[in-house]
Motif scaffolding. Sequence first.
Motif, PDB file in Angstrom:
ATOM      1  N   ALA A 186       0.845  -1.204   0.000  1.00 25.79           N
ATOM      2  CA  ALA A 186       0.000   0.000   0.000  1.00 25.79           C
ATOM      3  C   ALA A 186       0.876   1.248   0.000  1.00 25.79           C
ATOM      4  N   TYR A 187       0.918   1.921  -1.120  1.00 26.50           N
ATOM      5  CA  TYR A 187       1.651   3.173  -1.233  1.00 26.50           C
ATOM      6  C   TYR A 187       0.731   4.321  -0.811  1.00 26.50           C
ATOM      7  N   LYS A 188       1.241   5.536  -0.851  1.00 31.02           N
ATOM      8  CA  LYS A 188       0.539   6.703  -0.298  1.00 31.02           C
ATOM      9  C   LYS A 188      -0.902   6.830  -0.791  1.00 31.02           C
ATOM     10  N   GLN A 189      -1.132   6.654  -2.090  1.00 27.01           N
ATOM     11  CA  GLN A 189      -2.472   6.869  -2.635  1.00 27.01           C
ATOM     12  C   GLN A 189      -3.443   5.767  -2.193  1.00 27.01           C
ATOM     13  N   VAL A 190      -2.965   4.553  -2.031  1.00 27.23           N
ATOM     14  CA  VAL A 190      -3.820   3.476  -1.522  1.00 27.23           C
ATOM     15  C   VAL A 190      -4.206   3.796  -0.079  1.00 27.23           C
ATOM     16  N   LYS A 191      -3.251   4.265   0.702  1.00 28.25           N
ATOM     17  CA  LYS A 191      -3.549   4.657   2.078  1.00 28.25           C
ATOM     18  C   LYS A 191      -4.543   5.819   2.110  1.00 28.25           C
ATOM     19  N   THR A 192      -4.427   6.731   1.152  1.00 31.07           N
ATOM     20  CA  THR A 192      -5.368   7.850   1.075  1.00 31.07           C
ATOM     21  C   THR A 192      -6.788   7.345   0.849  1.00 31.07           C
ATOM     22  N   ILE A 193      -6.935   6.358  -0.036  1.00 32.77           N
ATOM     23  CA  ILE A 193      -8.259   5.778  -0.298  1.00 32.77           C
ATOM     24  C   ILE A 193      -8.800   5.120   0.967  1.00 32.77           C
ATOM     25  N   LEU A 194      -7.953   4.370   1.665  1.00 31.85           N
ATOM     26  CA  LEU A 194      -8.382   3.706   2.903  1.00 31.85           C
ATOM     27  C   LEU A 194      -8.733   4.729   3.981  1.00 31.85           C
TER      28      LEU A 194
END
Length: 142
Positions: free
Chosen positions: A31-39
């Motif tokens: 999970a890179y930054k943008q995946v974490k942003t979605i979560l």
Amino acid sequence: MSIQKYPHEIFEKVCELEDRDERITYLKKHAYKQVKTILQLCYNDKIILDLPKGKPPFDTVQEGREPAPIANVLRHIGMLVKGSKISQIKKEKIWIGMLEQLPEEDALILCAAKDGTITNLKNKKYRKITKSLVEAAFPEIL
């Protein structure tokens, strides 16, 4: 250098794993930054986008065109939060523009995240992407 996976590819893999600890480990690794942003958008109650519930009408990326990198798309998300000085119409236009730059599956995930309903998307395809899983993997984002 490895090619970055789309968020839906990461979420699909997480949901294929049976063991919760394996899911947490996979998320932490991929999970890179943008995946974490979605979560974070889905499960952090302090983040509220000033947008109507549901999926707006939008066109998918045209055949033959590459989707935009998710980092480029999500850089505008901060303008859509409640309290920003941008007009409602402009926020909705920005949102639709963001969705139209993504692969359709990621656009649907982003819509579901906005509403906090990732686990219900596509006949519960992502049912294992729960708040408790995200909290275990990334307590700092919630």
